[in-house]
Write an enzyme that holds these catalytic residues in place. Structure first.
Site, PDB file in Angstrom:
ATOM      1  N   SER A   6      41.010  17.171  43.398  1.00  0.00           N
ATOM      2  CA  SER A   6      41.900  18.330  43.508  1.00  0.00           C
ATOM      3  C   SER A   6      43.297  17.890  43.940  1.00  0.00           C
ATOM      4  O   SER A   6      43.487  17.329  45.020  1.00  0.00           O
ATOM      5  CB  SER A   6      41.354  19.328  44.533  1.00  0.00           C
ATOM      6  OG  SER A   6      42.323  20.338  44.741  1.00  0.00           O
ATOM      7  N   ASP A  31      44.667  23.766  41.439  1.00  0.00           N
ATOM      8  CA  ASP A  31      44.417  25.050  42.090  1.00  0.00           C
ATOM      9  C   ASP A  31      45.626  25.970  41.978  1.00  0.00           C
ATOM     10  O   ASP A  31      46.669  25.707  42.580  1.00  0.00           O
ATOM     11  CB  ASP A  31      44.089  24.818  43.572  1.00  0.00           C
ATOM     12  CG  ASP A  31      42.737  24.158  43.764  1.00  0.00           C
ATOM     13  OD1 ASP A  31      41.731  24.737  43.323  1.00  0.00           O
ATOM     14  OD2 ASP A  31      42.692  23.047  44.344  1.00  0.00           O
ATOM     15  N   MET A  33      47.083  29.381  43.050  1.00  0.00           N
ATOM     16  CA  MET A  33      46.887  30.437  44.060  1.00  0.00           C
ATOM     17  C   MET A  33      48.094  31.355  44.050  1.00  0.00           C
ATOM     18  O   MET A  33      49.234  30.875  44.020  1.00  0.00           O
ATOM     19  CB  MET A  33      46.738  29.815  45.455  1.00  0.00           C
ATOM     20  CG  MET A  33      45.622  28.795  45.563  1.00  0.00           C
ATOM     21  SD  MET A  33      45.446  28.250  47.272  1.00  0.00           S
ATOM     22  CE  MET A  33      44.272  26.914  47.090  1.00  0.00           C
ATOM     23  N   MET A 133      31.923  28.067  45.078  1.00  0.00           N
ATOM     24  CA  MET A 133      32.825  27.664  46.158  1.00  0.00           C
ATOM     25  C   MET A 133      31.996  27.304  47.391  1.00  0.00           C
ATOM     26  O   MET A 133      31.168  28.104  47.836  1.00  0.00           O
ATOM     27  CB  MET A 133      33.791  28.801  46.517  1.00  0.00           C
ATOM     28  CG  MET A 133      34.853  29.103  45.476  1.00  0.00           C
ATOM     29  SD  MET A 133      35.920  27.704  45.038  1.00  0.00           S
ATOM     30  CE  MET A 133      36.593  27.219  46.639  1.00  0.00           C
ATOM     31  N   GLY A 138      41.298  29.007  49.172  1.00  0.00           N
ATOM     32  CA  GLY A 138      42.648  29.208  49.691  1.00  0.00           C
ATOM     33  C   GLY A 138      43.274  27.963  50.296  1.00  0.00           C
ATOM     34  O   GLY A 138      44.476  27.789  50.222  1.00  0.00           O
ATOM     35  N   PHE A 139      42.434  27.105  50.870  1.00  0.00           N
ATOM     36  CA  PHE A 139      42.993  25.948  51.560  1.00  0.00           C
ATOM     37  C   PHE A 139      42.108  24.722  51.372  1.00  0.00           C
ATOM     38  O   PHE A 139      40.885  24.853  51.269  1.00  0.00           O
ATOM     39  CB  PHE A 139      43.148  26.240  53.062  1.00  0.00           C
ATOM     40  CG  PHE A 139      44.043  27.416  53.327  1.00  0.00           C
ATOM     41  CD1 PHE A 139      45.429  27.244  53.396  1.00  0.00           C
ATOM     42  CD2 PHE A 139      43.514  28.690  53.461  1.00  0.00           C
ATOM     43  CE1 PHE A 139      46.262  28.335  53.612  1.00  0.00           C
ATOM     44  CE2 PHE A 139      44.349  29.792  53.675  1.00  0.00           C
ATOM     45  CZ  PHE A 139      45.728  29.610  53.749  1.00  0.00           C
ATOM     46  N   GLY A 141      40.771  20.892  52.808  1.00  0.00           N
ATOM     47  CA  GLY A 141      40.426  20.310  54.098  1.00  0.00           C
ATOM     48  C   GLY A 141      39.521  21.141  54.980  1.00  0.00           C
ATOM     49  O   GLY A 141      39.408  20.883  56.177  1.00  0.00           O
ATOM     50  N   GLY A 172      35.096  22.395  47.514  1.00  0.00           N
ATOM     51  CA  GLY A 172      35.397  22.693  48.909  1.00  0.00           C
ATOM     52  C   GLY A 172      34.573  21.846  49.860  1.00  0.00           C
ATOM     53  O   GLY A 172      33.341  21.938  49.886  1.00  0.00           O
ATOM     54  N   GLY A 193      39.222  17.162  47.110  1.00  0.00           N
ATOM     55  CA  GLY A 193      40.656  17.074  47.354  1.00  0.00           C
ATOM     56  C   GLY A 193      40.964  16.063  48.426  1.00  0.00           C
ATOM     57  O   GLY A 193      41.334  14.912  48.158  1.00  0.00           O
ATOM     58  N   SER A 194      40.764  16.473  49.692  1.00  0.00           N
ATOM     59  CA  SER A 194      41.144  15.582  50.795  1.00  0.00           C
ATOM     60  C   SER A 194      40.326  14.295  50.788  1.00  0.00           C
ATOM     61  O   SER A 194      40.837  13.236  51.165  1.00  0.00           O
ATOM     62  CB  SER A 194      41.039  16.304  52.136  1.00  0.00           C
ATOM     63  OG  SER A 194      39.916  17.135  52.180  1.00  0.00           O
TER      64      SER A 194
HETATM   65  C1  DX5 Z   1      40.256  25.502  47.872  1.00  0.00           C
HETATM   66  C2  DX5 Z   1      40.447  24.823  46.558  1.00  0.00           C
HETATM   67  C3  DX5 Z   1      39.882  23.464  46.499  1.00  0.00           C
HETATM   68  C4  DX5 Z   1      40.494  22.501  47.486  1.00  0.00           C
HETATM   69  C5  DX5 Z   1      39.406  21.572  47.928  1.00  0.00           C
HETATM   70  O1  DX5 Z   1      40.474  26.848  47.736  1.00  0.00           O
HETATM   71  O2  DX5 Z   1      39.837  25.561  45.502  1.00  0.00           O
HETATM   72  O3  DX5 Z   1      39.951  22.923  45.172  1.00  0.00           O
HETATM   73  O4  DX5 Z   1      41.534  21.744  46.957  1.00  0.00           O
HETATM   74  O5  DX5 Z   1      39.906  20.749  48.911  1.00  0.00           O
HETATM   75  P1  DX5 Z   1      38.952  19.874  49.833  1.00  0.00           P
HETATM   76  O6  DX5 Z   1      38.200  18.950  48.896  1.00  0.00           O
HETATM   77  O7  DX5 Z   1      39.898  19.171  50.730  1.00  0.00           O
HETATM   78  O8  DX5 Z   1      38.035  20.813  50.515  1.00  0.00           O
HETATM   79 ZN    ZN Z   2      39.682  24.570  43.533  1.00  0.00          ZN
END
Ligand code: DX5
Ligand code: ZN
Length: 223
Positions: A6, A31, A33, A133, A138-139, A141, A172, A193-194
């Site tokens: 991500s 993503d 948003m 999910m 939304g975020f 990490g 997530g 992502g992270s």
């Molecule tokens: C959250 C996003 C994810 C996010 C995952 O709403 O849909 O794609 O980037 O990030 P990590 O892998 O850091 O949880």
């Molecule tokens: Zn996502």
């Protein structure tokens, strides 16, 4: 077993360079948003168009937006290989999924942690992927929600019974600590992502995560 890093966790001033750091990725997860469906704002179609021109890795667009019926087709038209919209926001999921496919994209349906997947079983023939999910959207990490794992297994079972080739994606909190449990439950596409962009060597982390998923998956033998 596919890994979709991500870009939310990447440096947004250098998105093309960040994409180039994960050449072994199967997808790039983007993503979108809108500050309405989720309490955060990222970027939209114009950035996706620029990114499409800057990378050959297929884009996995995850639309966390209030009106996907209106906006999702534009991402398919632009050339995103996968477009995922949320069950909680869409008005006409069958029509939208068919429109996305007719524009040459794969169609994905996402559900939040508290949204059941069973009511959407009849939609599977019109879908290419379901996204479960594993955090509230939304975020990046956030901490992985183990409570979603039974739903991952449920989704895999619905897909098996449907006879359709629908991928099961988790998004997530996916990391070295949690990817095994997701794969074991039946997921085959993993957004991280992270875990990826926070690693010293993001591409090596992509390969590590894929190996861990393959080792844990009951599907991997036939993958
Ligand atoms: C959250 C996003 C994810 C996010 C995952 O709403 O849909 O794609 O980037 O990030 P990590 O892998 O850091 O949880
Ligand atoms: Zn996502």
């Amino acid at each position: 077993m596919q890994i979709s890093p991500s870009l939310l966790a990447a440096d947004w001033a250098r998105l093309a360079d960040e994409a180039a750091r994960v050449p072994d990725a199967d997808w790039l997860h983007f993503d979108v948003m809108d500050g309405h469906f989720v309490p955060n704002l990222t970027a939209g179609l114009s950035v996706v168009e620029s990114l499409l021109a800057a990378t050959s890795i297929p884009l996995d667009c995850h639309l966390m937006i209030a009106d996907p019926d209106r906006w999702a087709p534009g991402y398919a038209e632009a050339g995103a290989a996968n477009v995922t919209f949320h069950a909680e926001a869409v008005h006409a999921p069958v029509r939208l999924a068919r429109t996305l496919r007719s524009l040459g994209a794969r169609a994905g349906l996402a559900v939040n942690p508290a949204t059941p997947i069973t009511p959407y079983a009849d939609l599977l023939p019109d879908l290419d992927m379901v996204l479960l999910m594993t955090v509230e959207p939304g975020f990046g990490g956030q901490r992985f929600l183990d409570m979603v794992l039974p739903k991952v297994a449920e989704a895999r079972e619905l897909v098996r019974r449907s006879g359709c080739d629908v991928w099961v994606q988790v998004d997530g909190g996916v990391s070295e600590d949690t990817i095994g449990r997701c794969a074991e439950a039946g997921a085959n596409v993993f957004v991280a992502g992270s875990a990826v962009f926070g690693a010293d060597d993001p591409d090596r982390m992509v390969r590590t995560l894929r190996e861990m998923a393959t080792a844990a998956s009951p599907l991997a033998a036939s993958d």
